[in-house]
Design an enzyme around this catalytic site. Structure first.
Site, mmCIF file in Angstrom:
data_model
loop_
_atom_site.group_PDB
_atom_site.id
_atom_site.type_symbol
_atom_site.label_atom_id
_atom_site.label_comp_id
_atom_site.label_asym_id
_atom_site.label_seq_id
_atom_site.Cartn_x
_atom_site.Cartn_y
_atom_site.Cartn_z
ATOM 1 N N HIS A 126 78.153 39.132 11.922
ATOM 2 C CA HIS A 126 77.634 39.000 13.407
ATOM 3 C C HIS A 126 76.396 40.108 13.725
ATOM 4 O O HIS A 126 75.836 40.020 14.511
ATOM 5 C CB HIS A 126 78.396 38.871 14.443
ATOM 6 C CG HIS A 126 79.302 37.742 14.282
ATOM 7 N ND1 HIS A 126 78.839 36.373 14.184
ATOM 8 C CD2 HIS A 126 80.540 37.476 14.459
ATOM 9 C CE1 HIS A 126 79.740 35.660 13.852
ATOM 10 N NE2 HIS A 126 80.988 36.147 14.283
ATOM 11 N N ASP A 244 89.331 32.148 9.310
ATOM 12 C CA ASP A 244 89.562 31.714 10.597
ATOM 13 C C ASP A 244 89.107 30.266 10.958
ATOM 14 O O ASP A 244 89.514 29.780 12.175
ATOM 15 C CB ASP A 244 88.944 32.524 11.828
ATOM 16 C CG ASP A 244 87.380 32.992 11.378
ATOM 17 O OD1 ASP A 244 86.826 32.278 10.210
ATOM 18 O OD2 ASP A 244 86.742 33.717 12.181
#
Length: 313
Positions: A126, A244
Protein backbone atom coordinates in the site's frame (compact mmCIF):
# COMPACT_ATOMS: atom_id res chain seq x y z
CA UNK A 1 14.26 -27.10 -4.97
CA UNK A 2 16.21 -24.81 -2.67
CA UNK A 3 13.86 -22.41 -0.90
CA UNK A 4 15.31 -19.63 1.24
CA UNK A 5 13.36 -18.26 4.21
CA UNK A 6 14.44 -14.70 4.99
CA UNK A 7 13.46 -12.90 8.18
CA UNK A 8 14.99 -11.02 11.13
CA UNK A 9 14.22 -11.00 14.88
CA UNK A 10 14.04 -7.18 14.98
CA UNK A 11 10.92 -7.24 12.78
CA UNK A 12 9.04 -7.93 16.03
CA UNK A 13 10.10 -4.54 17.41
CA UNK A 14 7.61 -2.75 15.14
CA UNK A 15 4.44 -2.48 17.24
CA UNK A 16 1.48 -0.26 16.36
CA UNK A 17 -0.29 -0.76 19.66
CA UNK A 18 -2.57 -3.12 21.50
CA UNK A 19 -5.28 -4.81 19.42
CA UNK A 20 -3.79 -3.67 16.10
CA UNK A 21 -4.19 -6.51 13.55
CA UNK A 22 -0.72 -6.03 12.05
CA UNK A 23 1.01 -7.29 15.15
CA UNK A 24 4.35 -8.99 15.97
CA UNK A 25 2.44 -12.20 16.76
CA UNK A 26 1.86 -12.71 13.03
CA UNK A 27 5.45 -13.80 12.42
CA UNK A 28 5.62 -15.68 15.71
CA UNK A 29 2.56 -17.73 14.75
CA UNK A 30 4.02 -18.51 11.32
CA UNK A 31 7.35 -19.64 12.74
CA UNK A 32 5.71 -21.80 15.40
CA UNK A 33 3.58 -23.61 12.82
CA UNK A 34 6.48 -24.15 10.43
CA UNK A 35 8.74 -25.43 13.19
CA UNK A 36 6.08 -27.80 14.48
CA UNK A 37 5.46 -29.27 11.03
CA UNK A 38 9.15 -29.45 10.12
CA UNK A 39 8.64 -27.26 7.06
CA UNK A 40 10.96 -24.51 8.23
CA UNK A 41 13.85 -26.96 8.63
CA UNK A 42 13.58 -27.82 4.92
CA UNK A 43 14.39 -24.23 3.96
CA UNK A 44 17.67 -22.30 3.99
CA UNK A 45 17.17 -19.79 6.78
CA UNK A 46 18.70 -16.37 6.13
CA UNK A 47 18.75 -13.15 8.15
CA UNK A 48 17.98 -9.93 6.31
CA UNK A 49 19.88 -6.66 6.48
CA UNK A 50 18.49 -3.13 6.16
CA UNK A 51 17.70 -1.62 2.78
CA UNK A 52 19.90 1.31 1.80
CA UNK A 53 18.71 4.84 1.04
CA UNK A 54 19.65 4.22 -2.59
CA UNK A 55 17.39 1.17 -2.82
CA UNK A 56 14.45 2.97 -1.22
CA UNK A 57 14.89 6.10 -3.35
CA UNK A 58 14.43 4.09 -6.54
CA UNK A 59 10.73 3.85 -5.73
CA UNK A 60 10.04 6.52 -3.08
CA UNK A 61 10.45 10.28 -3.11
CA UNK A 62 13.38 11.44 -1.00
CA UNK A 63 11.22 14.09 0.70
CA UNK A 64 8.79 11.37 1.76
CA UNK A 65 11.57 9.25 3.25
CA UNK A 66 12.97 12.22 5.14
CA UNK A 67 9.51 13.10 6.47
CA UNK A 68 9.00 9.55 7.76
CA UNK A 69 12.28 9.75 9.67
CA UNK A 70 11.27 13.13 11.06
CA UNK A 71 7.97 11.73 12.33
CA UNK A 72 9.55 8.76 14.07
CA UNK A 73 8.81 9.10 17.82
CA UNK A 74 11.44 8.69 20.50
CA UNK A 75 8.83 6.93 22.62
CA UNK A 76 5.20 5.98 22.30
CA UNK A 77 3.32 5.91 19.00
CA UNK A 78 2.99 8.51 16.24
CA UNK A 79 -0.12 8.40 14.05
CA UNK A 80 0.47 8.45 10.28
CA UNK A 81 -3.15 7.79 9.32
CA UNK A 82 -6.16 6.05 10.82
CA UNK A 83 -4.55 2.60 10.81
CA UNK A 84 -0.83 3.24 10.21
CA UNK A 85 1.41 4.14 13.14
CA UNK A 86 5.08 4.56 13.96
CA UNK A 87 6.84 3.41 17.10
CA UNK A 88 10.55 4.11 17.75
CA UNK A 89 11.63 0.88 16.00
CA UNK A 90 9.17 0.94 13.08
CA UNK A 91 11.48 2.23 10.38
CA UNK A 92 14.27 -0.11 11.46
CA UNK A 93 11.83 -2.99 10.92
CA UNK A 94 10.60 -1.51 7.64
CA UNK A 95 14.15 -1.26 6.31
CA UNK A 96 14.78 -4.87 7.30
CA UNK A 97 11.60 -5.94 5.51
CA UNK A 98 12.66 -4.14 2.33
CA UNK A 99 16.17 -5.51 2.82
CA UNK A 100 14.82 -9.06 2.90
CA UNK A 101 13.20 -8.50 -0.49
CA UNK A 102 16.51 -7.17 -1.85
CA UNK A 103 18.41 -10.17 -0.49
CA UNK A 104 15.82 -12.50 -1.98
CA UNK A 105 16.32 -11.01 -5.43
CA UNK A 106 20.10 -11.27 -5.08
CA UNK A 107 19.84 -14.91 -4.04
CA UNK A 108 17.72 -16.06 -6.97
CA UNK A 109 19.57 -13.91 -9.52
CA UNK A 110 22.92 -15.29 -8.33
CA UNK A 111 21.57 -18.87 -8.25
CA UNK A 112 21.99 -19.19 -4.49
CA UNK A 113 18.37 -20.32 -4.15
CA UNK A 114 15.65 -21.41 -6.53
CA UNK A 115 13.03 -19.32 -4.79
CA UNK A 116 12.58 -17.28 -1.63
CA UNK A 117 9.93 -16.49 0.96
CA UNK A 118 10.37 -13.26 2.95
CA UNK A 119 8.65 -13.64 6.34
CA UNK A 120 8.57 -9.92 7.02
CA UNK A 121 6.56 -7.07 8.41
CA UNK A 122 5.48 -4.32 8.12
CA UNK A 123 3.89 -5.14 4.76
CA UNK A 124 4.52 -2.85 1.83
CA UNK A 125 2.15 -2.96 -1.11
CA UNK A 126 0.00 0.00 0.00
CA UNK A 127 2.99 2.35 0.31
CA UNK A 128 2.93 4.75 -2.62
CA UNK A 129 5.82 6.76 -3.99
CA UNK A 130 5.17 9.54 -1.50
CA UNK A 131 2.58 8.22 0.94
CA UNK A 132 2.43 5.70 3.81
CA UNK A 133 -0.91 3.96 4.33
CA UNK A 134 -2.54 0.62 5.04
CA UNK A 135 0.08 -0.50 7.63
CA UNK A 136 2.82 0.11 5.02
CA UNK A 137 5.84 2.47 4.94
CA UNK A 138 8.23 1.15 2.28
CA UNK A 139 6.94 -0.80 -0.71
CA UNK A 140 8.95 -3.99 -0.35
CA UNK A 141 7.93 -5.63 -3.62
CA UNK A 142 8.52 -2.41 -5.56
CA UNK A 143 11.97 -2.04 -3.98
CA UNK A 144 12.71 -5.63 -5.08
CA UNK A 145 11.50 -5.04 -8.65
CA UNK A 146 13.53 -1.84 -9.09
CA UNK A 147 16.61 -3.57 -7.67
CA UNK A 148 16.23 -6.47 -10.10
CA UNK A 149 16.05 -4.07 -13.02
CA UNK A 150 18.79 -1.66 -11.95
CA UNK A 151 21.29 -4.04 -10.33
CA UNK A 152 20.73 -7.30 -12.19
CA UNK A 153 19.86 -5.92 -15.60
CA UNK A 154 16.50 -7.62 -15.94
CA UNK A 155 14.20 -6.20 -18.60
CA UNK A 156 10.89 -7.83 -17.63
CA UNK A 157 9.58 -8.44 -14.10
CA UNK A 158 6.10 -9.58 -13.04
CA UNK A 159 4.44 -8.81 -9.70
CA UNK A 160 1.55 -11.08 -8.67
CA UNK A 161 -0.45 -9.61 -5.79
CA UNK A 162 -3.06 -11.97 -4.31
CA UNK A 163 -3.81 -10.00 -1.16
CA UNK A 164 -7.47 -9.24 -0.44
CA UNK A 165 -6.62 -5.53 -0.77
CA UNK A 166 -5.38 -4.05 -4.01
CA UNK A 167 -1.69 -3.18 -4.11
CA UNK A 168 -2.31 0.49 -4.80
CA UNK A 169 1.23 1.48 -3.87
CA UNK A 170 2.72 -0.89 -6.43
CA UNK A 171 0.40 0.56 -9.09
CA UNK A 172 1.30 4.10 -8.05
CA UNK A 173 4.99 3.35 -8.57
CA UNK A 174 4.94 1.19 -11.71
CA UNK A 175 1.78 1.97 -13.68
CA UNK A 176 2.73 2.64 -17.31
CA UNK A 177 6.18 1.05 -16.81
CA UNK A 178 6.28 -1.64 -19.51
CA UNK A 179 9.11 -3.48 -17.74
CA UNK A 180 6.84 -4.41 -14.83
CA UNK A 181 3.62 -6.41 -15.26
CA UNK A 182 1.28 -6.13 -12.26
CA UNK A 183 -1.50 -8.66 -11.67
CA UNK A 184 -3.60 -7.83 -8.61
CA UNK A 185 -6.62 -9.65 -7.17
CA UNK A 186 -8.64 -8.02 -4.40
CA UNK A 187 -12.12 -7.54 -3.00
CA UNK A 188 -13.89 -4.97 -5.15
CA UNK A 189 -15.13 -1.63 -3.80
CA UNK A 190 -12.92 -2.16 -0.78
CA UNK A 191 -9.88 -0.54 0.85
CA UNK A 192 -7.78 1.25 -0.41
CA UNK A 193 -10.29 2.66 -2.94
CA UNK A 194 -7.43 3.96 -5.10
CA UNK A 195 -6.46 3.03 -8.64
CA UNK A 196 -9.61 0.97 -9.03
CA UNK A 197 -10.47 2.92 -12.18
CA UNK A 198 -7.91 3.28 -14.91
CA UNK A 199 -6.53 1.46 -17.90
CA UNK A 200 -2.81 0.78 -17.89
CA UNK A 201 -1.32 -1.65 -20.39
CA UNK A 202 0.93 -3.26 -17.78
CA UNK A 203 -1.76 -3.72 -15.08
CA UNK A 204 -4.26 -6.58 -14.78
CA UNK A 205 -6.77 -5.69 -12.08
CA UNK A 206 -8.89 -8.64 -10.94
CA UNK A 207 -11.61 -7.46 -8.54
CA UNK A 208 -13.54 -10.18 -6.72
CA UNK A 209 -16.99 -9.75 -5.22
CA UNK A 210 -17.59 -10.32 -1.53
CA UNK A 211 -18.35 -14.03 -1.13
CA UNK A 212 -16.38 -15.16 -4.20
CA UNK A 213 -14.78 -18.54 -3.60
CA UNK A 214 -11.98 -20.75 -4.88
CA UNK A 215 -13.64 -21.55 -8.20
CA UNK A 216 -14.11 -17.88 -9.08
CA UNK A 217 -10.58 -16.93 -8.01
CA UNK A 218 -8.94 -19.73 -9.98
CA UNK A 219 -11.02 -19.10 -13.08
CA UNK A 220 -10.20 -15.39 -13.09
CA UNK A 221 -6.47 -16.07 -12.64
CA UNK A 222 -6.49 -18.57 -15.50
CA UNK A 223 -8.43 -16.23 -17.79
CA UNK A 224 -6.71 -12.94 -16.94
CA UNK A 225 -3.31 -13.45 -15.34
CA UNK A 226 -1.86 -16.45 -17.15
CA UNK A 227 -2.29 -15.07 -20.70
CA UNK A 228 -0.80 -11.72 -19.65
CA UNK A 229 2.16 -13.50 -18.07
CA UNK A 230 2.78 -15.55 -21.20
CA UNK A 231 2.83 -12.36 -23.28
CA UNK A 232 5.17 -10.59 -20.83
CA UNK A 233 7.64 -13.48 -20.44
CA UNK A 234 8.97 -12.26 -17.08
CA UNK A 235 12.58 -12.93 -16.17
CA UNK A 236 11.66 -12.78 -12.46
CA UNK A 237 8.40 -13.31 -10.60
CA UNK A 238 7.71 -11.38 -7.41
CA UNK A 239 4.73 -12.29 -5.25
CA UNK A 240 2.92 -9.90 -2.93
CA UNK A 241 1.60 -12.79 -0.89
CA UNK A 242 -1.44 -11.82 1.13
CA UNK A 243 -3.29 -14.49 3.10
CA UNK A 244 -6.18 -12.26 4.17
CA UNK A 245 -8.47 -13.50 1.39
CA UNK A 246 -8.92 -16.66 3.47
CA UNK A 247 -12.50 -17.22 4.56
CA UNK A 248 -11.55 -16.98 8.26
CA UNK A 249 -9.70 -13.67 8.03
CA UNK A 250 -11.55 -10.87 9.83
CA UNK A 251 -10.57 -8.01 7.52
CA UNK A 252 -12.51 -8.99 4.37
CA UNK A 253 -15.13 -11.23 2.80
CA UNK A 254 -13.46 -13.39 0.15
CA UNK A 255 -13.91 -17.13 0.68
CA UNK A 256 -10.57 -18.67 -0.25
CA UNK A 257 -9.11 -21.74 1.46
CA UNK A 258 -5.54 -22.82 2.14
CA UNK A 259 -5.47 -24.98 -0.98
CA UNK A 260 -5.84 -21.80 -3.05
CA UNK A 261 -2.56 -20.43 -1.73
CA UNK A 262 -0.84 -23.66 -2.75
CA UNK A 263 -2.53 -23.50 -6.16
CA UNK A 264 -1.62 -19.89 -7.00
CA UNK A 265 1.97 -20.47 -5.88
CA UNK A 266 2.26 -23.56 -8.07
CA UNK A 267 0.88 -21.62 -11.07
CA UNK A 268 3.40 -18.83 -10.46
CA UNK A 269 6.22 -21.37 -10.27
CA UNK A 270 5.12 -22.87 -13.59
CA UNK A 271 5.47 -19.45 -15.21
CA UNK A 272 8.82 -18.87 -13.50
CA UNK A 273 10.16 -22.18 -14.78
CA UNK A 274 9.13 -21.39 -18.36
CA UNK A 275 10.42 -17.84 -18.54
CA UNK A 276 12.62 -16.97 -15.54
CA UNK A 277 14.82 -20.01 -14.88
CA UNK A 278 12.56 -20.64 -11.89
CA UNK A 279 13.43 -17.31 -10.21
CA UNK A 280 10.67 -16.31 -7.78
CA UNK A 281 10.65 -14.20 -4.62
CA UNK A 282 7.57 -14.12 -2.38
CA UNK A 283 7.05 -11.32 0.14
CA UNK A 284 4.49 -11.49 2.94
CA UNK A 285 1.75 -8.87 2.80
CA UNK A 286 -1.58 -9.37 4.61
CA UNK A 287 -3.07 -12.14 6.72
CA UNK A 288 -4.41 -11.34 10.18
CA UNK A 289 -6.14 -14.46 11.50
CA UNK A 290 -3.50 -16.04 13.69
CA UNK A 291 -4.76 -19.59 13.09
CA UNK A 292 -5.34 -19.45 9.33
CA UNK A 293 -2.33 -17.29 8.43
CA UNK A 294 0.34 -19.85 9.46
CA UNK A 295 -1.45 -22.65 7.62
CA UNK A 296 -1.71 -20.54 4.46
CA UNK A 297 2.00 -19.78 4.63
CA UNK A 298 2.75 -23.47 5.17
CA UNK A 299 0.77 -24.38 2.03
CA UNK A 300 2.60 -21.64 0.15
CA UNK A 301 6.00 -22.97 1.28
CA UNK A 302 5.13 -26.53 0.32
CA UNK A 303 4.54 -25.31 -3.22
CA UNK A 304 7.82 -23.38 -3.21
CA UNK A 305 9.63 -26.50 -1.99
CA UNK A 306 8.05 -28.57 -4.77
CA UNK A 307 6.18 -30.75 -2.32
CA UNK A 308 2.57 -31.92 -2.25
CA UNK A 309 0.28 -30.27 0.22
CA UNK A 310 -2.20 -31.89 2.57
CA UNK A 311 -3.44 -29.82 5.48
CA UNK A 312 -2.68 -31.32 8.86
CA UNK A 313 -4.15 -30.32 12.25
Amino acid sequence: MITAYITHPDLARHDMGEHHPEAPMRLEAIRARLMRSGTLLQTVQVESGPASDEALERVHDRDYLVDLERRLPRQGIAIVDGDTRLCPDSLRAARLAAGAALKGVDMVCKARADNVFCATRPPGHHAERGRAMGFCFYNNVAVAAAHAIEQHGLERVAILDFDVHQGNGTLDIFRDDPRVLICSSYQEAFYPWRYLDGDWPNVVNTPLAAGDDSAVFRRRVEQEWLPALERHRPQLLLLSSGFDAHRDDPLAEIELCHDDFYWITARALDVAKRHADGRLVSILEGGYHLKSLPVGVEAHLHALLGQPWCESP
